[in-house]
Structures are given as C-alpha cells and as structure tokens.
Design a protein around this motif. Structure first.
Motif, short mmCIF file in Angstrom:
data_model
loop_
_atom_site.label_atom_id
_atom_site.label_comp_id
_atom_site.label_asym_id
_atom_site.label_seq_id
_atom_site.Cartn_x
_atom_site.Cartn_y
_atom_site.Cartn_z
N PRO A 257 0.82 -1.09 -0.04
CA PRO A 257 -0.01 0.10 0.02
C PRO A 257 0.78 1.19 0.06
O PRO A 257 0.54 2.31 -0.46
CB PRO A 257 -0.79 -0.14 1.30
CG PRO A 257 -0.76 -1.63 1.67
CD PRO A 257 0.57 -1.81 1.14
N GLU A 258 2.10 1.08 0.31
CA GLU A 258 2.94 2.25 0.47
C GLU A 258 3.56 2.67 -0.69
O GLU A 258 4.26 3.43 -1.21
CB GLU A 258 4.19 2.15 1.44
CG GLU A 258 3.69 2.04 2.70
CD GLU A 258 3.11 0.85 3.28
OE1 GLU A 258 3.51 -0.15 2.86
OE2 GLU A 258 2.30 0.82 4.14
N ALA B 282 -4.08 7.06 -2.35
CA ALA B 282 -4.08 6.60 -0.96
C ALA B 282 -5.34 6.02 -0.77
O ALA B 282 -6.31 6.59 -1.78
CB ALA B 282 -3.89 7.87 0.18
N GLY B 283 -5.64 4.90 -0.09
CA GLY B 283 -6.99 4.22 0.01
C GLY B 283 -7.31 3.40 -1.29
O GLY B 283 -8.53 2.87 -1.13
#
Length: 136
Positions: free
Chosen positions: A54-55, A61-62
């Motif tokens: 996810p980074e 983001a999200g």
C-alpha cells in the motif's frame, strides 16, 4: 540426473461457464537450480501483483483495501512456498527424480499453477512402450 526442465505458469478461471487457462510464462531451464529459481521468481511476481504494498507511490491513498478473511490468501501461500527451504528441497528431489512438479494456489476466482518437468522424462515417456508396435 535430469539436465533440462520445462517450466510453465498458468492462471485458470471460469469464462462463459468454461475453465480457461491463461499462460503467464514459460521457461526452458538448463539446470535444476535455474528451474527452481524461475518458479520462485514467478511465484513472487504473482504474489506482488495480487498483493502490492500500500505504500507503493503508484497507488493513490485508499486504493488498496484488505480482502475478507474468508478469501484464500494466494500471495501468502506463494510467498510461504518460496521461503520454505524444506519444500524447496522436496521440489528439487521431485524434479531430480524425473517427476512432474505442480504448485497450485486458488482464491475465489482464479487458480494459479506453476509446473516444472524434466525434458529427459518427457523424452523417455514418448519413447515408452506405447510407441513400440508389433510387426505382423
């Protein structure tokens, strides 16, 4: 000892009520070590695409959310296979003995299959008794 190995990676899913296979890669490995390296590399490649970090700046983001705990975790299964020295040793033994190696992991929609097989074993099967016909 078997010298060459055919390796394949395929994803299978249902389309129009039929099971369809989509080839994800093929490699003719000149050694047992390279066959196992390629299978681990492809397993890691699949895991990273199914479960990216996810980074990673490529994703807003999200954009990535965890799946339900009831869904099979194919990336974790593939990563575990890659990291397990005992399973890697068993895989090497299977291939060295001329047997087909199949690693498969499935989720709700797709089965991911990694195969490797000795080229020598394939040749021996083709030259087996099925090809010898009595002449009358």
């Amino acid at each position: 000892m078997h010298d060459e190995f055919l390796c394949h990676v395929t994803a299978y899913g249902i389309c129009g009520g039929r099971r369809i296979g989509v080839p994800l890669g093929t490699y003719r490995a000149p050694t047992l070590a390279l066959a196992l390296w390629w299978l681990r590399d492809r397993a890691s490649w699949i895991a990273e695409r199914l479960d990216p970090s996810p980074e990673d700046p490529a994703f807003p983001a999200g954009a990535l959310v965890p799946v339900a705990v009831t869904v099979a975790d194919v990336p974790a299964l593939l990563r575990a296979w890659c990291a397990d020295d005992a399973r890697q040793e068993r895989a090497a033994d299977e291939l060295a003995d001329g047997r087909l190696l199949r690693i498969a992991a499935s989720d709700d929609t797709t089965e991911y299959e990694l195969l490797a097989e000795s080229v020598d074993a394939l040749r021996m099967q083709r030259a087996g008794p099925g090809l010898v016909l009595p002449v009358a």
